[in-house]
Write a protein that holds these residues in place. Structure first.
Motif, PDB file in Angstrom:
ATOM      1  N   ASP A 220      26.094  35.151  23.374  1.00 56.85           N
ATOM      2  CA  ASP A 220      26.742  35.539  22.159  1.00 56.85           C
ATOM      3  C   ASP A 220      25.803  35.454  20.986  1.00 56.85           C
ATOM      4  O   ASP A 220      25.394  34.357  20.814  1.00 56.85           O
ATOM      5  CB  ASP A 220      27.859  35.052  21.847  1.00 56.85           C
TER       6      ASP A 220
ATOM      7  N   GLU B  38      25.787  36.233  16.611  1.00 60.90           N
ATOM      8  CA  GLU B  38      26.326  36.480  15.451  1.00 60.90           C
ATOM      9  C   GLU B  38      25.348  36.207  14.295  1.00 60.90           C
ATOM     10  O   GLU B  38      24.680  35.182  14.217  1.00 60.90           O
ATOM     11  CB  GLU B  38      27.620  35.612  14.928  1.00 60.90           C
TER      12      GLU B  38
ATOM     13  N   GLN C  58      25.136  36.317  10.132  1.00 56.68           N
ATOM     14  CA  GLN C  58      25.781  36.381   8.886  1.00 56.68           C
ATOM     15  C   GLN C  58      24.711  36.454   7.784  1.00 56.68           C
ATOM     16  O   GLN C  58      24.272  35.111   7.751  1.00 56.68           O
ATOM     17  CB  GLN C  58      26.989  35.323   8.736  1.00 56.68           C
TER      18      GLN C  58
ATOM     19  N   SER D 259      24.094  32.422  14.661  1.00 53.16           N
ATOM     20  CA  SER D 259      24.838  31.776  15.747  1.00 53.16           C
ATOM     21  C   SER D 259      24.382  32.409  16.996  1.00 53.16           C
ATOM     22  O   SER D 259      24.625  33.505  17.320  1.00 53.16           O
ATOM     23  CB  SER D 259      26.064  31.852  15.466  1.00 53.16           C
TER      24      SER D 259
END
Length: 149
Positions: free
Chosen positions: A124, A126, A128, A137
């Motif tokens: 995973d 992410e 931002q 992340s």
């Protein structure tokens, strides 16, 4: 492990000589889960190292002396690293699309594999980002049958 997550927060100076410390922390955290293969741990170490390198470079471009914040969280089913910088930020969807790594024309580009590697080597990802910095992340899943690499 217990159902309570183990969480570690630390700050590093935004300098390349601290990458080896971050890499060591990834290995130590990953080795707390006995189901991860050595190859899987090494892959995740590369992903976290790429995110940290990008954060260090973001601070250099922004002429920031601030530390880079890193959070490691280990639960029964996930190992996560969050790398936060205070650079100018960027728009991940506007990152130049480069040829695949095995495409001969890729040799015309010296850089630009960081986000690609994070996505390939983590389960995973992410990102931002805004004008006050970026948080990346990264996570890998932990299972009793985790033998992939």
């Amino acid at each position: 492990m217990t159902s309570d997550p183990a969480r570690f927060d630390f700050e590093i100076p935004a300098r390349p000589e601290y990458l080896s410390l971050v890499r060591s922390l990834v290995v130590e955290a990953a080795e707390m889960d006995s189901t991860l293969s050595r190859e899987r741990i090494e892959d995740f170490k590369v992903a976290v190292s790429e995110a940290t390198t990008n954060a260090i470079e973001a601070h250099a471009r922004a002429c920031r002396d601030d530390s880079i914040h890193i959070r490691c969280t280990l639960t029964d089913d996930r190992l996560e690293f969050h790398i936060t910088d205070r650079g100018f930020g960027f728009y991940p969807e506007q990152v130049q699309v480069l040829p695949e790594p095995d495409d001969p024309s890729r040799l015309n580009f010296e850089r630009g594999l960081g986000i690609y590697l994070m996505r390939v080597l983590s389960d995973d990802v992410e990102i931002q980002s805004g004008p006050d910095g970026t948080e990346v992340s990264l996570a890998i899943h932990l299972t009793s049958n985790n033998s992939d690499g």
